[in-house]
Enzyme design. Structure first.
Site, PDB file in Angstrom:
ATOM      1  CB  VAL A 203      -0.937   0.007   1.221  1.00 45.42           C
ATOM      2  CG1 VAL A 203      -1.834   1.237   1.194  1.00 45.42           C
ATOM      3  CG2 VAL A 203      -1.774  -1.269   1.259  1.00 45.42           C
ATOM      4  CG  ASP A 204       3.782   4.042  -2.305  1.00 45.35           C
ATOM      5  OD1 ASP A 204       3.643   5.026  -1.552  1.00 45.35           O
ATOM      6  OD2 ASP A 204       4.706   3.950  -3.130  1.00 45.35           O
ATOM      7  CB  SER A 205      -1.038   7.036   0.075  1.00 43.85           C
ATOM      8  OG  SER A 205      -0.040   7.492   0.975  1.00 43.85           O
ATOM      9  N   GLY A 206       1.749   7.285  -1.931  1.00 41.83           N
ATOM     10  CA  GLY A 206       2.582   8.227  -2.672  1.00 41.83           C
ATOM     11  C   GLY A 206       2.722   7.885  -4.137  1.00 41.83           C
TER      12      GLY A 206
END
EC number: 3.4.23.-
Length: 413
Positions: A203-206
């Site tokens: 999970v990588d919101s960037g």
């Protein structure tokens, strides 16, 4: 009152001889000592400047190496006289596995020599000699800065020493009050299924888009759906080939079956990366307090560190390390500090004592802030001082080890 008499008054207050003084008024040099202050136009309340002309012969500068070597020898003798016997240190290391482990992390060379008394003594004395030489060179450099503090180059070095002292103090405060900032944070993974194939998604919101590796796309049997018209080159920290885009495929998160698009990209060690496009589309929330990804009112717990497969952590374990001049090693991608900085070398940027310049020269004392009273038990400090270390060294070591006695002894050794 004449300018010459004014210089005599300045000499009585500062011990600076008149021939070394240059009186300035409105940035103008008062060159004629016979003129009175009234003739120059100086009135009550006006401010004057005194510029000190220092004579710095070249011979002492050339002899710096010799004096530094002599000071290093004196420092080494003082360390050996005040410090514990090398055999006592060696036996203490061998007698306590925790101390030996701390020494192994901080000083591998000394730890490897602990089984050989003669080799241990040679390594310890060699390290003490190097430290004494560095300390003597810094003290000699401080003396030169004190001898001519108005030199622009010296001013820049003084500023750098003051800055380094502030950095060292900031490091000590961080290690004492929030040492967790020097650790490595576990990345966020959740278990998912893509087209019936189970895998762990990062999970990588960037990340702007959801990315999948070609190997994972093949395993999920969606490589045939890749639209190569969306291929290209991704540029960021380096470049990577974009093979294309899978416009829609089914992904299972928790008990939810959701549509998702994937950008198939080479050069990624992670099978699946959930980017911001997918997270925003389904209004997902990264809840770090609960340790879960909240999506459509359903909480999907993040994988614990022990549950993350080894191959997913290889990228971060094998990441390139950036080494600092003081021994610190910082991960180039994660920013984790895996080897603590050599605090002794950092703190010695501003020695607590420097050779005193002549009495007719102004002095600039470059010192770190005085050591505060320790918050650690006096018994721990006493046990360290019994080994021959000073009270200040004991308190600094306990601060660095967060109160652990064995760790503090390992730092000092």
């Amino acid at each position: 009152m004449t300018v010459d008499l004014l210089k005599a008054i300045v000499e009585s207050e500062t011990s600076i001889p008149p021939n070394a003084q240059r009186i300035l008024y409105n940035n103008q040099l008062l060159g004629d000592d016979t003129r009175t202050l009234e003739q120059v136009g100086i009135g009550e309340g006006d401010m004057l400047g005194v510029q000190v002309m220092l004579r710095t012969p070249q011979q002492p500068a050339r002899a710096l190496g010799g004096s530094s070597a002599a000071a290093a020898q004196q420092n080494l003798q003082r360390r050996q006289a005040m410090g514990p016997d090398p055999e006592t240190i060696r036996l203490h290391i061998l007698g306590d596995p925790r101390v030996r482990e701390a020494v192994r992390r901080q000083n591998p060379e000394l730890s490897n020599a602990a089984d050989d008394p003669q080799r241990f003594r040679e390594v310890l004395i060699a390290q003490q000699r190097r430290e004494a030489q560095l300390e003597a060179e810094k003290e000699a450099r401080i003396a030169m800065l004190n001898a001519d503090p108005f030199n622009p180059e010296n001013q820049r070095e003084i500023e750098e020493i003051i800055r380094q002292n502030a950095v060292t103090e900031n490091l000590h405060n961080a290690m004492e009050h929030h040492p967790e900032s020097f650790g490595r944070v576990t990345m966020l993974y959740i278990p998912v299924e893509v087209n019936g194939h189970r895998l762990n998604a990062f999970v990588d919101s960037g990340a702007q888009v959801t990315i999948m590796s070609p190997e994972c796309a093949t395993a999920c049997n969606i490589m045939r759906l890749v639209d190569q018209r969306y291929g290209g080159i991704a540029k960021g920290v380096g470049t990577a080939n974009i093979l294309g885009r899978v416009h829609s495929a089914q992904i299972k998160i928790g008990s939810l079956f959701l549509p998702c698009s994937f950008t198939v990209m080479e050069g990624k060690h992670i099978d699946l990366l959930l980017g911001l496009d997918m997270l925003r589309r389904h209004q997902a929330c990264i809840d770090l307090k609960r340790g879960a990804l909240i999506i459509q009112d359903q909480a999907v717990p993040f994988l614990g560190e022990a549950d993350i497969p080894k191959h997913l952590q290889d990228e971060f374990e094998d990441e390139p390390m950036v080494k600092g001049s003081d021994g610190a090693e910082v991960g180039a991608r994660t920013g984790a500090v895996t080897h603590q900085a050599n605090q002794g070398g950092a703190s010695s940027a501003g020695p607590s004592s420097a050779p005193a310049p002549s009495s007719n020269a102004p002095r600039i004392n470059i010192r770190p802030a005085p050591t505060q009273s320790s918050r650690w038990p006096q018994d721990s400090i006493a046990k360290i001082t019994e080994l021959g270390f000073t009270r200040e060294e004991a308190m600094r070591a306990l601060d660095a080890a967060n109160g652990d006695l064995d760790g503090a002894i390992g730092f000092l050794i």
